[in-house]
Write an enzyme that holds these catalytic residues in place. Structure first.
Site, short mmCIF file in Angstrom:
data_model
loop_
_atom_site.label_atom_id
_atom_site.label_comp_id
_atom_site.label_asym_id
_atom_site.label_seq_id
_atom_site.Cartn_x
_atom_site.Cartn_y
_atom_site.Cartn_z
N TYR A 154 0.70 -1.38 -0.15
CA TYR A 154 -0.03 -0.07 -0.10
C TYR A 154 0.98 1.26 0.02
O TYR A 154 1.70 1.62 1.00
CB TYR A 154 -1.03 -0.03 1.15
CG TYR A 154 -2.19 -1.08 1.39
CD1 TYR A 154 -2.12 -2.09 0.18
CD2 TYR A 154 -2.64 -1.38 2.37
CE1 TYR A 154 -3.03 -3.05 0.15
CE2 TYR A 154 -3.65 -2.64 2.67
CZ TYR A 154 -3.71 -3.22 1.21
OH TYR A 154 -4.39 -4.47 1.33
N HIS A 204 0.28 -11.79 1.07
CA HIS A 204 -0.80 -11.02 0.40
C HIS A 204 -1.55 -11.79 -0.85
O HIS A 204 -2.74 -11.69 -0.87
CB HIS A 204 -0.05 -9.79 -0.41
CG HIS A 204 -1.20 -8.83 -0.49
ND1 HIS A 204 -0.55 -7.15 -0.19
CD2 HIS A 204 -2.36 -8.49 -0.52
CE1 HIS A 204 -1.54 -6.48 -0.41
NE2 HIS A 204 -2.73 -7.14 -0.59
P1 NAP Z 1 -14.11 -0.96 1.54
O1 NAP Z 1 -13.77 -0.89 3.07
O2 NAP Z 1 -14.92 -1.73 1.08
O3 NAP Z 1 -14.73 0.60 1.11
C1 NAP Z 1 -13.83 1.88 1.37
C2 NAP Z 1 -14.44 3.04 0.93
O4 NAP Z 1 -15.67 3.12 1.28
C3 NAP Z 1 -13.69 4.29 0.82
O5 NAP Z 1 -14.00 5.16 -0.31
C4 NAP Z 1 -14.64 4.71 1.88
O6 NAP Z 1 -14.55 6.17 2.04
C5 NAP Z 1 -15.87 4.31 1.85
N1 NAP Z 1 -16.69 4.08 3.01
C6 NAP Z 1 -16.12 3.57 4.16
N2 NAP Z 1 -17.26 3.65 5.36
C7 NAP Z 1 -18.18 3.93 4.57
C8 NAP Z 1 -19.38 4.22 5.09
N3 NAP Z 1 -20.08 3.78 6.37
N4 NAP Z 1 -20.47 4.85 4.25
C9 NAP Z 1 -20.09 5.22 2.88
N5 NAP Z 1 -18.76 4.91 2.61
C10 NAP Z 1 -17.88 4.49 3.30
O7 NAP Z 1 -12.90 -0.91 0.35
P2 NAP Z 1 -11.29 -1.51 0.57
O8 NAP Z 1 -10.56 -0.51 1.13
O9 NAP Z 1 -10.97 -2.17 -0.53
O10 NAP Z 1 -11.31 -2.53 1.49
C11 NAP Z 1 -11.00 -2.56 3.01
C12 NAP Z 1 -9.49 -3.05 3.23
O11 NAP Z 1 -9.39 -4.33 3.02
C13 NAP Z 1 -8.51 -2.22 2.39
O12 NAP Z 1 -8.31 -0.88 3.03
C14 NAP Z 1 -7.18 -3.13 2.81
O13 NAP Z 1 -6.93 -2.87 4.16
C15 NAP Z 1 -7.98 -4.44 2.74
N6 NAP Z 1 -7.88 -5.02 1.24
C16 NAP Z 1 -7.01 -6.30 1.29
C17 NAP Z 1 -6.93 -6.79 -0.11
C18 NAP Z 1 -5.94 -8.01 -0.08
O14 NAP Z 1 -5.80 -8.31 -1.43
N7 NAP Z 1 -5.80 -8.56 0.89
C19 NAP Z 1 -7.63 -6.10 -1.05
C20 NAP Z 1 -8.43 -4.98 -0.98
C21 NAP Z 1 -8.43 -4.56 0.42
P3 NAP Z 1 -13.53 7.29 2.95
O15 NAP Z 1 -12.17 6.84 3.09
O16 NAP Z 1 -13.34 8.35 2.43
O17 NAP Z 1 -14.33 7.42 4.33
#
Ligand code: NAP
Length: 299
Positions: free
Chosen positions: A70, A128
């Site tokens: 990241y 990962h």
């Molecule tokens: P997510 O958590 O599904 O969505 C994040 C997005 O949703 C951001 O734009 C955030 O906006 C918004 N958001 C957060 N809470 C909200 C709410 N209550 N209402 C409306 N919008 C909201 O997506 P993600 O970041 O892909 O997944 C979460 C975490 O999983 C990542 O950050 C990472 O740590 C991990 N991940 C791991 C992998 C892997 O390959 N292992 C892949 C993808 C992700 P704001 O930030 O502007 O508040």
């Protein structure tokens, strides 16, 4: 709801203490943690991101998920700043690139992550995704890091059921404590086989993108009339229902990422929503569990 609503904060903290997922080693974790993908990449929002993580920790979302990938380490640096002086309050998760997961690279990659995070150990280190390095070699590297005290435990990410079976049949593979995969109401492929397999083998799932980051699915989750009706019943937002759905069992830890203060609060508040069987049946009708194998969804 505001951060200053003491009664609400207490309710949220209690819910996050109560709704826990237990790792195979007996460690209990709140079923909602915090993701950090894309954090640390822009100096303009750095303070806001740090504050968001700290507010989340204070509410009880004390698991923080990051990765060397990241922002090329910038997310780990930001997390390091956010947890300064409160390391013991946090369950810290980072991930190693597949091409760093061989015996020649993994110790160095871990050391670099520790430096960026300003800590001497990770609570959990994940592969990962699966690359070319043989699983046996990565496991050996993980076990060595564990013995050296650099990590407390290890696991994998983006492993489908066949990968998990292979892991299980590799020496010390059973020491993996979790598999972090994409899982949300609009992407339920793992409900067919991976989730039941992991439950049978007592290995919780860590659900990434539980709010369906981006794309049409997010819009579908926001606009679906059934979700909206259920959200109205609990006086919450549709995405909070999606999050409450993800953690409906005691076998899944969701790691939503949020920078906006209202998002941090909303995500933590989702732990207070206990969906009824009738709610779950209604959601199943609109977003059915697959009745055949679906390849693992990956971002
Ligand atoms: P997510 O958590 O599904 O969505 C994040 C997005 O949703 C951001 O734009 C955030 O906006 C918004 N958001 C957060 N809470 C909200 C709410 N209550 N209402 C409306 N919008 C909201 O997506 P993600 O970041 O892909 O997944 C979460 C975490 O999983 C990542 O950050 C990472 O740590 C991990 N991940 C791991 C992998 C892997 O390959 N292992 C892949 C993808 C992700 P704001 O930030 O502007 O508040």
């Amino acid at each position: 709801m505001s951060l200053h609503d003491e009664k609400k904060r207490t309710e949220i903290k209690n819910a996050l203490k109560k709704r826990v997922v237990t790792l195979p080693d007996g460690t209990s974790l709140p079923s909602i943690g915090q993701g950090t993908w894309y954090m640390g990449e822009s100096p303009k929002v750095k303070d806001k991101e740090i504050k968001a993580l700290q507010q989340g920790i204070e509410l009880g979302m004390r698991l923080i998920d990051t990765a060397e990938m990241y922002g090329n380490g910038d997310s780990e640096r930001l997390v390091g700043e956010a947890i300064k002086g409160r390391r013991d309050d946090v369950f810290l998760v980072s991930k190693v690139y597949p091409h760093h997961a061989g015996l020649d690279m993994i110790a160095k990659a871990c050391e670099n992550s520790l430096k960026r995070l300003g800590t001497d150990h990770l609570d959990l280190y994940l592969l990962h995704w699966r690359g070319r390095v043989p699983l046996a070699e990565t496991i050996e590297g993980m076990e060595k890091l564990r013995k050296d005290g650099k990590i407390v435990r290890w696991g994998v990410s983006n492993f489908d059921t066949d990968d998990m079976k292979e892991l299980w049949n590799t020496a010390n593979g059973k020491n993996s404590v979790t598999n972090q995969v994409l899982y949300h109401l609009g992407s339920r492929g793992i409900d067919f086989d991976l989730l039941p397999w992991q439950r049978e083998h007592n290995m919780p799932i860590m659900a990434y993108s539980p709010l369906a980051q981006g794309g049409s699915l997010r819009r579908q989750l926001l606009s679906d009339p059934t979700i909206r009706e259920i959200a109205e019943k609990y006086n919450v937002q549709p995405l909070q229902i999606a999050l409450a759905w993800t953690i409906r069992s005691n076998h899944v830890i969701a790691i939503p990422k949020a920078v906006q203060e209202e998002h941090v609060l909303a995500n933590a508040e989702a732990a207070t929503i206990e969906l009824t069987q009738e709610d779950l049946n209604r959601l199943d009708e609109v977003f059915p569990k697959p009745n055949r194998k679906v390849p693992l969804d990956i971002i």
